[in-house]
Design a protein around this motif. Structure first.
Motif, mmCIF file in Angstrom:
data_model
loop_
_atom_site.group_PDB
_atom_site.id
_atom_site.type_symbol
_atom_site.label_atom_id
_atom_site.label_comp_id
_atom_site.label_asym_id
_atom_site.label_seq_id
_atom_site.Cartn_x
_atom_site.Cartn_y
_atom_site.Cartn_z
ATOM 1 N N LEU A 1 0.817 -1.199 0.000
ATOM 2 C CA LEU A 1 0.000 0.000 0.000
ATOM 3 C C LEU A 1 0.858 1.259 0.000
ATOM 4 O O LEU A 1 0.497 2.283 -0.555
ATOM 5 C CB LEU A 1 -0.906 -0.006 1.242
ATOM 6 C CG LEU A 1 -1.875 1.165 1.407
ATOM 7 C CD1 LEU A 1 -2.816 1.226 0.222
ATOM 8 C CD2 LEU A 1 -2.638 1.044 2.707
ATOM 9 N N LEU A 2 2.053 1.169 0.602
ATOM 10 C CA LEU A 2 2.917 2.329 0.694
ATOM 11 C C LEU A 2 3.648 2.640 -0.596
ATOM 12 O O LEU A 2 4.455 3.547 -0.646
ATOM 13 C CB LEU A 2 3.926 2.123 1.838
ATOM 14 C CG LEU A 2 3.308 2.114 3.236
ATOM 15 C CD1 LEU A 2 4.381 1.810 4.260
ATOM 16 C CD2 LEU A 2 2.638 3.438 3.541
ATOM 17 N N GLY A 3 3.429 1.840 -1.638
ATOM 18 C CA GLY A 3 3.928 2.237 -2.941
ATOM 19 C C GLY A 3 4.963 1.335 -3.549
ATOM 20 O O GLY A 3 5.485 1.640 -4.616
ATOM 21 N N ARG B 1 0.024 -2.222 -7.729
ATOM 22 C CA ARG B 1 -1.314 -2.630 -7.316
ATOM 23 C C ARG B 1 -1.264 -3.041 -5.872
ATOM 24 O O ARG B 1 -0.373 -3.750 -5.438
ATOM 25 C CB ARG B 1 -1.790 -3.803 -8.174
ATOM 26 C CG ARG B 1 -1.777 -3.488 -9.657
ATOM 27 C CD ARG B 1 -2.851 -2.458 -10.003
ATOM 28 N NE ARG B 1 -2.766 -2.075 -11.397
ATOM 29 C CZ ARG B 1 -2.356 -0.886 -11.792
ATOM 30 N NH1 ARG B 1 -1.971 0.008 -10.929
ATOM 31 N NH2 ARG B 1 -2.313 -0.588 -13.074
ATOM 32 N N SER B 2 -2.212 -2.596 -5.055
ATOM 33 C CA SER B 2 -2.152 -2.888 -3.632
ATOM 34 C C SER B 2 -3.539 -3.104 -3.078
ATOM 35 O O SER B 2 -4.541 -2.822 -3.702
ATOM 36 C CB SER B 2 -1.484 -1.735 -2.885
ATOM 37 O OG SER B 2 -2.173 -0.528 -3.147
ATOM 38 N N TYR C 1 -8.191 5.254 -10.608
ATOM 39 C CA TYR C 1 -8.976 5.158 -9.375
ATOM 40 C C TYR C 1 -8.347 4.161 -8.401
ATOM 41 O O TYR C 1 -8.329 4.382 -7.186
ATOM 42 C CB TYR C 1 -10.414 4.737 -9.697
ATOM 43 C CG TYR C 1 -11.261 5.828 -10.298
ATOM 44 C CD1 TYR C 1 -11.359 7.087 -9.712
ATOM 45 C CD2 TYR C 1 -12.003 5.598 -11.469
ATOM 46 C CE1 TYR C 1 -12.145 8.083 -10.262
ATOM 47 C CE2 TYR C 1 -12.797 6.596 -12.032
ATOM 48 C CZ TYR C 1 -12.864 7.832 -11.417
ATOM 49 O OH TYR C 1 -13.645 8.819 -11.959
ATOM 50 N N TYR C 2 -7.810 3.083 -8.939
ATOM 51 C CA TYR C 2 -7.200 2.086 -8.060
ATOM 52 C C TYR C 2 -5.998 2.685 -7.328
ATOM 53 O O TYR C 2 -5.843 2.513 -6.118
ATOM 54 C CB TYR C 2 -6.765 0.867 -8.866
ATOM 55 C CG TYR C 2 -6.292 -0.272 -7.989
ATOM 56 C CD1 TYR C 2 -7.141 -1.322 -7.645
ATOM 57 C CD2 TYR C 2 -4.998 -0.290 -7.471
ATOM 58 C CE1 TYR C 2 -6.717 -2.350 -6.820
ATOM 59 C CE2 TYR C 2 -4.566 -1.306 -6.646
ATOM 60 C CZ TYR C 2 -5.427 -2.337 -6.324
ATOM 61 O OH TYR C 2 -4.997 -3.334 -5.498
ATOM 62 N N ASP C 3 -5.152 3.390 -8.063
ATOM 63 C CA ASP C 3 -3.973 3.986 -7.448
ATOM 64 C C ASP C 3 -4.346 5.049 -6.421
ATOM 65 O O ASP C 3 -3.576 5.309 -5.493
ATOM 66 C CB ASP C 3 -3.060 4.582 -8.517
ATOM 67 C CG ASP C 3 -2.388 3.512 -9.372
ATOM 68 O OD1 ASP C 3 -2.320 2.345 -8.916
ATOM 69 O OD2 ASP C 3 -1.947 3.834 -10.499
ATOM 70 N N ASP C 4 -5.532 5.637 -6.558
ATOM 71 C CA ASP C 4 -6.032 6.601 -5.577
ATOM 72 C C ASP C 4 -6.824 5.931 -4.452
ATOM 73 O O ASP C 4 -7.405 6.623 -3.609
ATOM 74 C CB ASP C 4 -6.934 7.637 -6.263
ATOM 75 C CG ASP C 4 -6.141 8.672 -7.043
ATOM 76 O OD1 ASP C 4 -4.897 8.708 -6.882
ATOM 77 O OD2 ASP C 4 -6.748 9.454 -7.806
ATOM 78 N N GLU C 5 -6.839 4.588 -4.463
ATOM 79 C CA GLU C 5 -7.547 3.795 -3.443
ATOM 80 C C GLU C 5 -9.059 4.031 -3.467
ATOM 81 O O GLU C 5 -9.750 3.858 -2.463
ATOM 82 C CB GLU C 5 -6.990 4.069 -2.052
ATOM 83 C CG GLU C 5 -5.514 3.746 -1.906
ATOM 84 C CD GLU C 5 -4.949 4.133 -0.572
ATOM 85 O OE1 GLU C 5 -5.650 3.967 0.444
ATOM 86 O OE2 GLU C 5 -3.797 4.612 -0.545
ATOM 87 N N ARG C 6 -9.590 4.378 -4.623
ATOM 88 C CA ARG C 6 -11.040 4.546 -4.802
ATOM 89 C C ARG C 6 -11.530 3.282 -5.514
ATOM 90 O O ARG C 6 -11.762 3.266 -6.713
ATOM 91 C CB ARG C 6 -11.317 5.822 -5.601
ATOM 92 C CG ARG C 6 -10.878 7.078 -4.867
ATOM 93 C CD ARG C 6 -10.728 8.290 -5.771
ATOM 94 N NE ARG C 6 -12.000 8.711 -6.364
ATOM 95 C CZ ARG C 6 -12.116 9.760 -7.167
ATOM 96 N NH1 ARG C 6 -11.040 10.490 -7.468
ATOM 97 N NH2 ARG C 6 -13.303 10.084 -7.688
ATOM 98 N N ALA D 1 -9.434 -4.742 -8.208
ATOM 99 C CA ALA D 1 -10.410 -3.940 -7.471
ATOM 100 C C ALA D 1 -11.268 -4.825 -6.569
ATOM 101 O O ALA D 1 -11.532 -4.485 -5.412
ATOM 102 C CB ALA D 1 -11.274 -3.156 -8.439
ATOM 103 N N LEU D 2 -11.706 -5.962 -7.084
ATOM 104 C CA LEU D 2 -12.505 -6.886 -6.274
ATOM 105 C C LEU D 2 -11.702 -7.399 -5.085
ATOM 106 O O LEU D 2 -12.219 -7.515 -3.968
ATOM 107 C CB LEU D 2 -12.981 -8.057 -7.132
ATOM 108 C CG LEU D 2 -14.074 -7.739 -8.154
ATOM 109 C CD1 LEU D 2 -14.183 -8.864 -9.180
ATOM 110 C CD2 LEU D 2 -15.424 -7.522 -7.455
#
Length: 407
Positions: free
Chosen positions: A12-14, A18-19, A78-83, A111-112
């Motif tokens: 998640l920290l980069g 994909r996280s 959107y995924y990279d923005d955690e949306r 995303a799922l």
């Protein structure tokens, strides 16, 4: 925090493109690739089968707002923005518009997975890899799902490893993806007890990113499992103040000090590990040495008659922790956290005459107590460990014993 949580935070920290932030579970269900329609509230006709409980409350996805991008590009943004809900909407649209686009299905799977909708994520990754077995995002997403997101099991770790190793071997993979695949492989190899391979994969990550803390931790763990104790101690000591790895570092430094006979110093680190991560390191139900010997004797007496007969003349001893000579008796070395050990050749094979008796079984009090949470679980684990060692006495290897539930 569990080891799997550690990598999820790291990603998640980069460190990976994909996280997963592991949000709360959702109950909504989607069809493969297109948004579902909200259910009709009227009762179905008597001749119709009632809908399954898992599909009774389906929520339609929102419209993808691509903002001038393609749906797939918008999904990635959107995924990279955690949306993740918006990422799912756009990935679903991309998959509907291009049903043979493996990357669209992989993005939908990511995303799922981030939304903890695991069965749907599994299907999305399966579809992506059926379309293109070498899809980088499909391989990475599936590897992360099985080796990181889901609770550890041999089958999941092996499956995740197959995906990550396939991605790692793919020619022309960009360095960032190489790092991600190698990191997942290092974790899976460590979980599967293949520390030499884990060490090699951690080295790949550290060659690209020398300050990668997760790879540093996996390297330290592999060194410990390979009985390279001085190197492991230095590696774990460097992680004692790390906010994500500190608890596990303290636990392993304690284990290493214990091996040096520094019991009081070891206990300081065990206590600190418990303070930092009480769920991961509960107080072990450690019986006295005398009580443990009694428990081992009772476990032997409770074996089936044929097993007791096989053990005739073979001592079953109780010890604190494995000694170096036992751990280093083969290649690769045995794990310092083994619960028991069978020494000598299997029944039916000749002894070499160097030891008398040439066969013996030992169970380790401290390792067994740390592997469980309650006194009752300890009794059960003693019995399972004893059955495992009798299996070795009879000539079974670890893979055969694991297949019988005696891992």
């Amino acid at each position: 925090m569990s080891r799997r949580g550690l990598l999820a935070v790291f990603l998640l920290l980069g460190a990976c493109q994909r996280s997963s932030s592991e949000p709360p579970r959702t109950a909504s269900v989607l069809d493969a690739g297109v948004a579902a329609v909200a259910p009709v509230t009227a009762s179905p006709p008597a001749t119709q089968a009632k809908p399954d409980a898992s599909t009774a409350a389906v929520t339609a996805l929102s419209v993808c707002h691509s903002e001038g991008k393609s749906p797939l590009e918008a999904a990635r943004h959107y995924y990279d923005d955690e949306r993740y809900e918006e990422a799912l909407s756009c990935a679903a649209q991309a998959a509907a518009l291009e049903p043979d686009n493996a990357e669209a299905h992989a993005e939908r799977g990511m995303a799922l997975s981030a939304l903890d909708r695991v069965p749907e994520a599994q299907m999305a990754f399966a579809r992506a890899l059926a379309i293109d077995p070498d899809s980088p995002d499909g391989l990475l997403g599936a590897a992360h799902l099985y080796a990181v997101d889901l609770p550890s099991s041999r089958e999941r770790d092996e499956l995740g490893l197959l995906y990550s190793e396939r991605g790692l071997a793919k020619p022309g993979m960009v360095p960032d993806m190489v790092v991600q695949f190698a990191l997942i492989s290092a974790m899976a190899f460590n979980d599967l007890g293949q520390a030499d391979e884990a060490l090699a994969r951690a080295a790949i990550v550290l060659a690209h990113e020398p300050n990668n803390r997760e790879a540093t931790y996996e390297r330290a763990l592999a060194l410990f499992e390979l009985c390279r104790f001085s190197e492991a101690k230095a590696a774990f000591s460097a992680l004692l103040s790390d906010p994500e790895h500190g608890a596990h570092a303290h636990q392993h430094v304690g284990l290493l000090l214990e091996r040096e006979g520094k019991w009081k110093q070891a206990q300081v680190h065990f206590d600190k590990a418990r303070e930092l991560a009480p769920e991961d390191f509960p107080v072990p139900p450690l019986p006295s040495e005398a009580d443990f010997r009694t428990q081992v004797a009772n476990a032997v007496a409770a074996l089936p008659e044929d097993m007791r007969k096989d053990l005739e003349g073979i001592p079953v001893a109780a010890e604190e922790i494995p000694v170096d000579d036992d751990l280093l008796s083969g290649e690769p070395p045995l794990s310092p956290t083994i619960l028991g050990l069978f020494r000598g050749p299997p029944l039916g094979e000749p002894c070499d005459g160097s030891e008398t008796p040439c066969r013996s079984v030992v169970l380790y009090r401290r390792n067994l107590a740390r592997a469980v949470r309650t006194p009752q679980e300890l009794l059960e684990q003693i019995q399972v460990t004893l059955l495992h060692e009798v299996g070795h006495l009879r000539g079974e290897d670890d893979e055969e014993l694991a297949a019988r539930g005696l891992e």
